[in-house]
Design a protein around this motif. Structure first.
Motif, PDB file in Angstrom:
ATOM      1  N   ALA A   1       5.878   1.749   1.293  1.00 57.53           N
ATOM      2  CA  ALA A   1       5.917   1.395  -0.191  1.00 57.53           C
ATOM      3  C   ALA A   1       6.048  -0.109  -0.202  1.00 57.53           C
ATOM      4  O   ALA A   1       6.067  -0.701  -1.303  1.00 57.53           O
ATOM      5  N   GLY A   2       6.684  -0.715   0.786  1.00 60.65           N
ATOM      6  CA  GLY A   2       7.166  -2.132   0.690  1.00 60.65           C
ATOM      7  C   GLY A   2       5.543  -3.038   0.381  1.00 60.65           C
ATOM      8  O   GLY A   2       5.694  -3.925   0.058  1.00 60.65           O
ATOM      9  N   ASP A   3       4.391  -2.272   0.936  1.00 63.79           N
ATOM     10  CA  ASP A   3       3.162  -3.203   0.619  1.00 63.79           C
ATOM     11  C   ASP A   3       3.053  -3.137  -0.833  1.00 63.79           C
ATOM     12  O   ASP A   3       2.113  -3.949  -1.361  1.00 63.79           O
ATOM     13  N   ILE A   4       3.309  -2.216  -1.806  1.00 62.38           N
ATOM     14  CA  ILE A   4       2.967  -2.139  -3.048  1.00 62.38           C
ATOM     15  C   ILE A   4       3.310  -3.254  -4.011  1.00 62.38           C
ATOM     16  O   ILE A   4       2.420  -3.888  -4.446  1.00 62.38           O
TER      17      ILE A   4
ATOM     18  N   MET B   1      -6.943  -3.004  -0.797  1.00 67.34           N
ATOM     19  CA  MET B   1      -5.774  -3.367  -0.234  1.00 67.34           C
ATOM     20  C   MET B   1      -4.630  -2.206  -0.376  1.00 67.34           C
ATOM     21  O   MET B   1      -4.019  -1.905   0.940  1.00 67.34           O
ATOM     22  N   LEU B   2      -4.389  -1.621  -1.221  1.00 65.51           N
ATOM     23  CA  LEU B   2      -3.303  -0.663  -1.275  1.00 65.51           C
ATOM     24  C   LEU B   2      -3.854   0.544  -0.584  1.00 65.51           C
ATOM     25  O   LEU B   2      -3.018   1.220   0.143  1.00 65.51           O
ATOM     26  N   GLY B   3      -4.915   0.925  -0.597  1.00 64.02           N
ATOM     27  CA  GLY B   3      -5.648   2.038   0.204  1.00 64.02           C
ATOM     28  C   GLY B   3      -5.396   1.669   1.623  1.00 64.02           C
ATOM     29  O   GLY B   3      -5.173   2.723   2.511  1.00 64.02           O
ATOM     30  N   ALA B   4      -5.738   0.462   2.072  1.00 62.96           N
ATOM     31  CA  ALA B   4      -5.570   0.118   3.711  1.00 62.96           C
ATOM     32  C   ALA B   4      -4.116   0.147   3.888  1.00 62.96           C
ATOM     33  O   ALA B   4      -4.085   0.488   5.005  1.00 62.96           O
TER      34      ALA B   4
END
Lengths: 505, 156
Positions: free
Chosen positions: A72-75, A107-110
C-alpha cells in the motif's frame, strides 16, 4: 509431515484466525497508504492488541498487516509523490512520473501484482530453506551462535544507510540498552539505578512503540502539515496489461524478488534497503536505462517485487536462529517469546504444525493482497482524505494505552516517550535506527553465548575458530570488519602512486 | 535539532567513559575470569572509540555551529507543537490515575487536536468518540485495567 500440514490447515481455517487476517489486512492497507505511518509502526501498534490472542492469530496479524502495508506504500507514491512507507521511496518519483503520463492504472496494477509475486517468491524461499537450515542449526553450539549474532550485527552496521561509524554507534547504543537489568549470565543488576521496574530490563514493546510510532508523531508535529492534494480523476482497470508486463519483464521480476530475498534475509536490512538496491541494479542492467525517471515501469516492477520478497525472507533467520532480518521481525521475535514459541531450530521439531500454519498465512496474505489491494486502490482517494491532524493524536493516545497494556504500568509510558525522543533525535542526526533495534534484541543472546563460549574455551580464544562452521562465520565476520581498513589502505596507496606519477611528469 | 559531529562525538566519549567507570564497580563472577562488567566495558570502550572518531571527522569537516537548529525551531508554532506532544504524554502519565482514563484521554486528544488545527466544532465530539472507542477496545475487549479515577462511581 503430511499430518502436520493438514493440522496446520485446520489451525488456519479457524474463524478467529481468518477474521484476524482480514482485519489486520485492512489495518495494514490503511497504515501503508497513509504517508508518515510505516509498516514497522503497524507491527508495533499490533503488539498490545494481539497480546491476549493465541500465538497463531497474533503472528498472522503481523504477517498480513506488513505484507499489505508494504504494497500500500506504493499508492500515495503514485498518486501524490509521497511514499506511504520508506520501502516505496526508492521508486516514488518514477511512479509519480507514470501517473503524470496518464499511466496511473498500469503503475498501481504493477505495484500490486508484482508486490504479490515478490511476496510469494520470498515465501517459497522461506518455506523451502528454513526447515533445511534448521536441521543445520540444530548442531550449533554457543560458538556458532556467538559468531552468527556477531555477523548479523556486523551486517546491520555496514548495510545501514549512511556512514558505518554512525551505524556502529547506533549498534552500541542498542547493546547498551540491552545490558540494563539483572538478566545476564552473572545475574547482577546493571544500570538499574535502584529502580525496581528496570530490574528485568527495558520491555521491548514500549521501546518499539516509542521508537517507531511516537517518533513519527513527533516528526509530524514539527513539520508543517501540507494538506494532501488528492487527484480527482478516477482509477480504472488496474489489472489490464499486467500479463503483458510479466511476459515483457520476467527477468526484472525474478531479479528483484531474488535480490529482495537475499537482502531481507541479511540481518539489519529490510524492505526499504532492498528496494533501493534493486532499483539501482535494475537501471544498471536495463536495456533502456535512459527511460528511468521518466515514468518507466521496469524499475517499479523490480523494486516493487524486491521490497515484498524482503519482507518474507526476513523471517528465515528470525525463525531459524532467532536473529531478526529487519526491524519488523525484531518486534516479531519479541512476540514469539511472549507467546512461548521461542524462535530457534527446535521450533520446527516441537511445533511443526504452528510453523506450517505461519507459512500458509504467508501464502494466504500474499494472495489476498490482490483482491484487497484492488479495493484499497479504488478507495485510495477517500482514504487519503483522512485528516492527519486528527489521525496523529489518535495514534499517540493509542500508543500510550498500548504501552500501558503490556504490564499495566505507567512506567512503560515514560519508557515509550524516552525512546520516542531518542529515535527522533537519532534520525535527525543521521544515526540509523535499525542497528539499535538489532543490538537491543540480540544483546542478551550475544553476551550469553559469548560467556558460555569463554567458559567452555577456558579463556583460549582459538576455540572460537575450532569448529568448521564457527570458524567460517568467524573469519567472515573479521573480514567484513577489516574491509573498510583495507579499502582505505588501497585508496591511500593509489593516491600515493598517482601523486608520484604526477611529480615525475 | 542537529548536533555537530564533534559535539555528538564528545557526548559519546563521555558516555562511553562513564559506562566503563560504572562497570569497574561491578563484582566479578566467582571462579570465572569474566564477569558482568566485561560486556558494558566493551560497549563503553566502543562508544568512546566512536566518539573520538566522530570528533576527528567533525573537526575535519568543520561546521559553523555546535548545534544546528532545524528550521522549525524558528517557528514558535512548531516549537509549541513539539512541547505539546511531549507535554501531553507527561500529562497523561501524571494525571491518569487521579482523573481516570476518560477525562485524561479526552483532554489529551482535545489539546492536540486544538493545536494541530482541527476545526473547532469537531474537537469535542471526535475526542469523546475516540476516547470511548479506545476504552471499549482496550478495557472491555482486551481487559486492560484502564484507571477510572474520579469516575470510579460510574465504573462498569
Amino acid at each position: 509431515m503430511m499430518q502436520h500440514v493438514l493440522e496446520a490447515f485446520r489451525l488456519v481455517c479457524d474463524p478467529l484466525v481468518l477474521g484476524v487476517v482480514l482485519g489486520s489486512a485492512l489495518f495494514g492497507l490503511f497504515v501503508g497508504a497513509m504517508p508518515g505511518l510505516t509498516a514497522t509502526m503497524a507491527v508495533a501498534l499490533l503488539v498490545p492488541v494481539t497480546f491476549n490472542l493465541p500465538p497463531l492469530p497474533a503472528i498472522a496479524a503481523m504477517v498480513t498487516a506488513t505484507a499489505m502495508a508494504i504494497f500500500a506504500g506504493d499508492i500515495p507514491g503514485a498518486l501524490l509523490r509521497i511514499p506511504g512507507t520508506p520501502a516505496s521511496a526508492a521508486y516514488c518519483d518514477e511512479a509519480y512520473a507514470m501517473t503524470r503520463n496518464g499511466e496511473a492504472e498500469t503503475m498501481l496494477g504493477a505495484g500490486l501484482v508484482f508486490s504479490a509475486i515478490g511476496g510469494l517468491f520470498g515465501t517459497v524461499v522461506l518455506v523451502t530453506t528454513a526447515p533445511a537450515l534448521a536441521e543445520v542449526a540444530l548442531k550449533f553450539s554457543s560458538f556458532e551462535y556467538f559468531w552468527l549474532v556477531t555477523l548479523g550485527l556486523t551486517c546491520a552496521v555496514f548495510i545501514a544507510p549512511g556512514r558505518p561509524l554512525k551505524g556502529l554507534a547506533s549498534l552500541l547504543i542498542g547493546l547498551l540498552i540491552a545490558t540494563v537489568g539483572f538478566e545476564n549470565p552473572a545475574a547482577y543488576p546493571r544500570f538499574t539505578f535502584g529502580s525496581d521496574e528496570l530490574m528485568s530490563g527495558f520491555q521491548l514493546t514500549p521501546v518499539m512503540i516509542g521508537m517507531f510510532a511516537v517518533s513519527e508523531v513527533i516528526r509530524y508535529a514539527v513539520t508543517r502539515d501540507v494538506p494532501l492534494e488528492v487527484p480527482k480523476q478516477g482509477i480504472g482497470r488496474i489489472f489490464r496489461g499486467q500479463g503483458a508486463l510479466l511476459r515483457k519483464y520476467p527477468l526484472a521480476a525474478l531479479r528483484g524478488s531474488a535480490l529482495g530475498t537475499v537482502v531481507g534475509a541479511l540481518p539489519g536490512a529490510g524492505a526499504d534497503i532492498a528496494a533501493w538496491i534493486s532499483y539501482g541494479l535494475s537501471k544498471r542492467f536495463s536495456k533502456t536505462p535512459e527511460k528511468y525517471g521518466t515514468g518507466h515501469v521496469e524499475g517499479v516492477i523490480e523494486a516493487g517485487s524486491a521490497n515484498n520478497s524482503a519482507l518474507s525472507a526476513a523471517w528465515i533467520p528470525a525463525l531459524v536462529f532467532g536473529v531478526p532480518g529487519d526491524s519488523i521481525t525484531a518486534i516479531v521475535i519479541g512476540v514469539l517469546y511472549l507467546k512461548g514459541m521461542n524462535p530457534g531450530p527446535t521450533i520446527f521439531i516441537e511445533n511443526p504444525q504452528n510453523i506450517y500454519a505461519v507459512f500458509i498465512i504467508f501464502f494466504l496474505a500474499n494472495l489476498l493482497m490482490l483482491p484487497l489491494g484492488w479495493m484499497a486502490i479504488k478507495a485510495a482517494k477517500n482514504v487519503l482524505r483522512v485528516p492527519r491532524n486528527v489521525l496523529m493524536p489518535v495514534i499517540l493516545l493509542f500508543c500510550v494505552v498500548g504501552a500501558f497494556a503490556i504490564n499495566n504500568s505507567i512506567f512503560d509510558v515514560g519508557v515509550m516517550l524516552a525512546f520516542g525522543l531518542l529515535a527522533w533525535f537519532m534520525e535527525a542526526n543521521r544515526f540509523p535506527i535499525a542497528p539499535t533495534i538489532l543490538g537491543l534484541v540480540l544483546g542478551g543472546m550475544l553476551e550469553q553465548n559469548f560467556v558460555t563460549s569463554m567458559i567452555k574455551a577456558d579463556g583460549a580464544p582459538g576455540a572460537f575458530f575450532g569448529r568448521p562452521i564457527a570458524g567460517t562465520l568467524g573469519v567472515a565476520t573479521l573480514l567484513v570488519w577489516l574491509s573498510p581498513l583495507a579499502l582505505r589502505w588501497r585508496r591511500g596507496r593509489r593516491a600515493a602512486r598517482a601523486d608520484k606519477v604526477a611529480r615525475v611528469s | 535539532m542537529r548536533l555537530n559531529d564533534t559535539l555528538s562525538g564528545w557526548l559519546m566519549l563521555i558516555l562511553g567513559l562513564t559506562i566503563v567507570a560504572c562497570a569497574l564497580t561491578f563484582p566479578p563472577m566467582p571462579g570465572q575470569n569474566i564477569g558482568p562488567a566485561l560486556f558494558p566495558q566493551i560497549i563503553g570502550g566502543g562508544l568512546a572509540f566512536c566518539g573520538v572518531a566522530l570528533v576527528r571527522s567533525g573537526r575535519r569537516a568543520g561546521g559553523p555551529a555546535w548545534v544546528e537548529m532545524d528550521d522549525w525551531v524558528g517557528r514558535p508554532r512548531m516549537v509549541f507543537n513539539f512541547a505539546l506532544v511531549v507535554g501531553a504524554l507527561v500529562f497523561y502519565a501524571l494525571a491518569v490515575d487521579t482523573l481516570g482514563f476518560f477525562i485524561t484521554g479526552f483532554v489529551f486528544l482535545a489539546g492536540l487536536f486544538f493545536s494541530f488545527g482541527v476545526r473547532r466544532r469537531w474537537i469535542a465530539p471526535v475526542a469523546a468518540a475516540v476516547t470511548l472507542a479506545l476504552h471499549f477496545g482496550f478495557y472491555t475487549l482486551l481487559r486492560v485495567p484502564l484507571p477510572w479515577g474520579w469516575l470510579e462511581r460510574f465504573a462498569w
